[in-house]
Design a protein around this motif. Structure first.
Motif, PDB file in Angstrom:
ATOM      1  N   VAL A  68       0.842  -1.191   0.000  1.00 28.90           N
ATOM      2  CA  VAL A  68       0.000   0.000   0.000  1.00 28.90           C
ATOM      3  C   VAL A  68       0.885   1.251   0.000  1.00 28.90           C
ATOM      4  CG1 VAL A  68      -1.787   1.266   1.259  1.00 28.90           C
ATOM      5  CG2 VAL A  68      -1.833  -1.249   1.200  1.00 28.90           C
ATOM      6  N   ILE A  69       1.927   1.221   0.828  1.00 24.05           N
ATOM      7  CA  ILE A  69       2.849   2.363   0.926  1.00 24.05           C
ATOM      8  C   ILE A  69       3.693   2.471  -0.346  1.00 24.05           C
ATOM      9  CG2 ILE A  69       4.836   3.255   2.208  1.00 24.05           C
ATOM     10  CD1 ILE A  69       3.604   1.766   4.688  1.00 24.05           C
ATOM     11  N   CYS A  70       4.100   1.321  -0.872  1.00 23.60           N
ATOM     12  CA  CYS A  70       4.937   1.277  -2.073  1.00 23.60           C
ATOM     13  C   CYS A  70       4.145   0.723  -3.256  1.00 23.60           C
ATOM     14  CB  CYS A  70       6.168   0.394  -1.840  1.00 23.60           C
ATOM     15  SG  CYS A  70       7.241   0.976  -0.507  1.00 23.60           S
ATOM     16  N   ASP A  71       4.639   0.992  -4.455  1.00 23.63           N
ATOM     17  CA  ASP A  71       4.081   0.413  -5.667  1.00 23.63           C
ATOM     18  C   ASP A  71       4.854  -0.860  -5.999  1.00 23.63           C
ATOM     19  OD1 ASP A  71       2.436   2.608  -5.669  1.00 23.63           O
ATOM     20  OD2 ASP A  71       3.564   3.699  -7.199  1.00 23.63           O
ATOM     21  N   ALA A  72       4.510  -1.476  -7.129  1.00 24.76           N
ATOM     22  CA  ALA A  72       5.112  -2.767  -7.481  1.00 24.76           C
ATOM     23  C   ALA A  72       6.631  -2.684  -7.577  1.00 24.76           C
ATOM     24  CB  ALA A  72       4.529  -3.268  -8.793  1.00 24.76           C
ATOM     25  N   ASP A  73       7.148  -1.554  -8.080  1.00 19.72           N
ATOM     26  CA  ASP A  73       8.597  -1.498  -8.322  1.00 19.72           C
ATOM     27  C   ASP A  73       9.294  -0.348  -7.607  1.00 19.72           C
ATOM     28  OD1 ASP A  73       7.437   0.541  -9.698  1.00 19.72           O
ATOM     29  OD2 ASP A  73       8.426   0.135 -11.617  1.00 19.72           O
ATOM     30  N   ARG A  74       8.554   0.452  -6.851  1.00 22.02           N
ATOM     31  CA  ARG A  74       9.208   1.584  -6.201  1.00 22.02           C
ATOM     32  C   ARG A  74       8.414   2.005  -4.974  1.00 22.02           C
ATOM     33  NH1 ARG A  74       6.987   6.650  -9.128  1.00 22.02           N
ATOM     34  NH2 ARG A  74       4.911   5.862  -9.518  1.00 22.02           N
ATOM     35  N   CYS A  75       9.057   2.786  -4.136  1.00 19.23           N
ATOM     36  CA  CYS A  75       8.392   3.373  -2.973  1.00 19.23           C
ATOM     37  C   CYS A  75       8.307   4.870  -3.230  1.00 19.23           C
ATOM     38  CB  CYS A  75       9.162   3.071  -1.694  1.00 19.23           C
ATOM     39  SG  CYS A  75       9.189   1.304  -1.289  1.00 19.23           S
ATOM     40  N   PRO A  76       7.128   5.351  -3.650  1.00 18.18           N
ATOM     41  CA  PRO A  76       6.996   6.736  -4.082  1.00 18.18           C
ATOM     42  C   PRO A  76       7.103   7.729  -2.925  1.00 18.18           C
ATOM     43  CG  PRO A  76       5.227   5.376  -4.982  1.00 18.18           C
ATOM     44  CD  PRO A  76       5.895   4.595  -3.900  1.00 18.18           C
ATOM     45  N   ALA A  77       7.516   8.939  -3.276  1.00 21.69           N
ATOM     46  CA  ALA A  77       7.599  10.032  -2.310  1.00 21.69           C
ATOM     47  C   ALA A  77       6.223  10.625  -2.042  1.00 21.69           C
ATOM     48  CB  ALA A  77       8.533  11.116  -2.839  1.00 21.69           C
ATOM     49  N   THR A  78       5.313  10.475  -3.014  1.00 18.21           N
ATOM     50  CA  THR A  78       3.938  10.951  -2.860  1.00 18.21           C
ATOM     51  C   THR A  78       2.997   9.858  -3.357  1.00 18.21           C
ATOM     52  OG1 THR A  78       3.949  11.972  -5.061  1.00 18.21           O
ATOM     53  CG2 THR A  78       4.564  13.385  -3.198  1.00 18.21           C
ATOM     54  N   GLN A  79       1.811   9.796  -2.778  1.00 15.24           N
ATOM     55  CA  GLN A  79       0.751   8.910  -3.265  1.00 15.24           C
ATOM     56  C   GLN A  79      -0.480   9.789  -3.445  1.00 15.24           C
ATOM     57  OE1 GLN A  79       1.158   6.074  -4.420  1.00 15.24           O
ATOM     58  NE2 GLN A  79       2.201   4.590  -3.111  1.00 15.24           N
ATOM     59  N   GLY A  80      -0.840  10.056  -4.707  1.00 19.09           N
ATOM     60  CA  GLY A  80      -1.926  10.999  -4.944  1.00 19.09           C
ATOM     61  C   GLY A  80      -1.560  12.340  -4.325  1.00 19.09           C
ATOM     62  N   ARG A  81      -2.470  12.882  -3.505  1.00 17.04           N
ATOM     63  CA  ARG A  81      -2.177  14.182  -2.915  1.00 17.04           C
ATOM     64  C   ARG A  81      -1.392  14.077  -1.609  1.00 17.04           C
ATOM     65  NH1 ARG A  81      -6.226  15.782   1.055  1.00 17.04           N
ATOM     66  NH2 ARG A  81      -7.948  14.290   1.110  1.00 17.04           N
ATOM     67  N   TYR A  82      -1.069  12.868  -1.195  1.00 13.50           N
ATOM     68  CA  TYR A  82      -0.390  12.704   0.090  1.00 13.50           C
ATOM     69  C   TYR A  82       1.133  12.722  -0.048  1.00 13.50           C
ATOM     70  CZ  TYR A  82      -4.997  11.130   1.570  1.00 13.50           C
ATOM     71  OH  TYR A  82      -6.347  11.050   1.832  1.00 13.50           O
ATOM     72  N   LEU A  83       1.762  13.534   0.792  1.00 11.81           N
ATOM     73  CA  LEU A  83       3.213  13.446   0.976  1.00 11.81           C
ATOM     74  C   LEU A  83       3.451  12.278   1.924  1.00 11.81           C
ATOM     75  CD1 LEU A  83       6.023  14.789   0.506  1.00 11.81           C
ATOM     76  CD2 LEU A  83       5.614  16.057   2.629  1.00 11.81           C
ATOM     77  N   VAL A  84       4.233  11.294   1.488  1.00 10.79           N
ATOM     78  CA  VAL A  84       4.355  10.052   2.254  1.00 10.79           C
ATOM     79  C   VAL A  84       5.244  10.222   3.496  1.00 10.79           C
ATOM     80  CG1 VAL A  84       5.119   7.636   2.158  1.00 10.79           C
ATOM     81  CG2 VAL A  84       3.872   8.626   0.224  1.00 10.79           C
ATOM     82  N   TYR A  85       6.376  10.926   3.341  1.00 10.25           N
ATOM     83  CA  TYR A  85       7.350  10.998   4.443  1.00 10.25           C
ATOM     84  C   TYR A  85       7.524  12.412   4.967  1.00 10.25           C
ATOM     85  CZ  TYR A  85       8.600   6.535   2.314  1.00 10.25           C
ATOM     86  OH  TYR A  85       8.555   5.266   1.790  1.00 10.25           O
TER      87      TYR A  85
END
Length: 306
Positions: A263-280
């Protein structure tokens, strides 16, 4: 905050093009369909990310280095509920508090927050780098927490987490663990000790898989790349191996591993943003805003345990 891991540290250069994994030729595991995250203005704004903390940082419930006992009064959700859920561990446990509080309020749980800076749920002795000595206050606090959870408290569920450090002490000799893999083995042994202590007393435990360690200040990176935040994405190498936490839960009837990496990461990467959310909010902690957005996914995993 937590001690960074000394080994398997992800590359500090964020890259938009993930390096192909060595197992690329193997059949990939089936993954859930991509989540449709809501679009909109980035929240929190990268310039305010540092302060996007769980409320337990402000109200004194996330304890600092010197504390040696769990703090009473750190109760959220429905205080009169017959279902008590207790969150234990370090800042990588505390970062899940906003999601758990949302669930406690929605589902009528009594949520108790017992977290402490740099003090993970596994029963290990940490060589605290800043103090340049064993983190005795952590051991004292954890012992007190486990004593209460197995005697007077007896919650419906303990949610436990910790971020792995190589800076561990050999409890026999009192010296720092040196040598290949010794700290990793002690970390696993520490998780087993905690899980044995809780489950043998009839207390169910949900072990949370540790969240990614991008190793760079992700909020600052996104702030500098607002037009293309994907430039800050990292590969899934930022995730520590399951063998250090969730895999150990399988050894205990009353424990379950909770892994929200897909959920936090995609299949091949851990994104810095998911939609409008800043992840970290920094190099390795989720923003409180994104953690709250994870509540429904966390509930899906916790529901069978309650």
């Amino acid at each position: 905050g937590p001690e960074p891991r000394a080994t398997a540290e992800p590359s500090t250069a964020p890259t938009a093009a993930p390096t192909p994994s060595s197992s690329a030729t193997a059949t990939p595991a089936p993954r859930p369909t991509a989540i449709a995250w809501p679009a909109g203005d980035l929240t929190p704004d990268p310039s305010a990310a540092r302060g996007d903390l769980p409320v337990i940082y402000d109200d004194g419930c996330h304890l600092d280095t010197g504390a040696t006992a769990p703090k009473d009064g750190c109760v959220f959700g429905d205080a009169s509920s017959g279902t008590t859920v207790v969150l234990i561990g370090d800042s990588h446990a505390a970062q899940w508090f906003p999601a758990l509080r949302t669930l406690a309020e929605d589902r009528g749980w009594r949520l108790v927050a017992w977290t402490k800076s740099g003090c993970p749920a596994p029963d290990v002795t940490i060589l605290q780098r800043r103090l340049q000595r064993p983190y005795d206050e952590c051991d004292a606090w954890r012992t007190a927490v486990l004593d209460r959870l197995t005697s007077s408290e007896r919650p419906a569920l303990v949610v436990a987490a910790g971020t792995r450090t190589e800076s561990l002490v050999d409890r026999g000799s009192g010296a720092k663990l040196e040598g290949t893999g010794r700290a990793g083995e002690e970390w696993r042994a520490g998780w087993r000790r905690t899980l044995e202590r809780l489950t043998s007393a009839g207390v169910p435990v949900a072990v949370l898989r540790d969240t990614p360690w991008p190793g760079v200040d992700m909020a600052a990176c996104v702030g500098q790349n607002r037009d293309d935040p994907a430039r800050c994405d990292v590969t899934r190498d930022a995730l520590d191996a399951r063998t250090y936490d969730v895999a150990l839960a399988r050894e205990f009837d009353l424990a379950a591993g909770i892994d929200l990496s897909d959920v936090i990461c995609d299949a091949d990467r851990c994104p810095a943003t998911q939609g409008r959310y800043l992840v970290y909010r920094d190099t390795d902690h989720l923003t409180a805003t994104f953690a709250r957005a994870l509540a429904p996914y966390l509930e899906q995993k916790l529901r069978p345990l309650l």
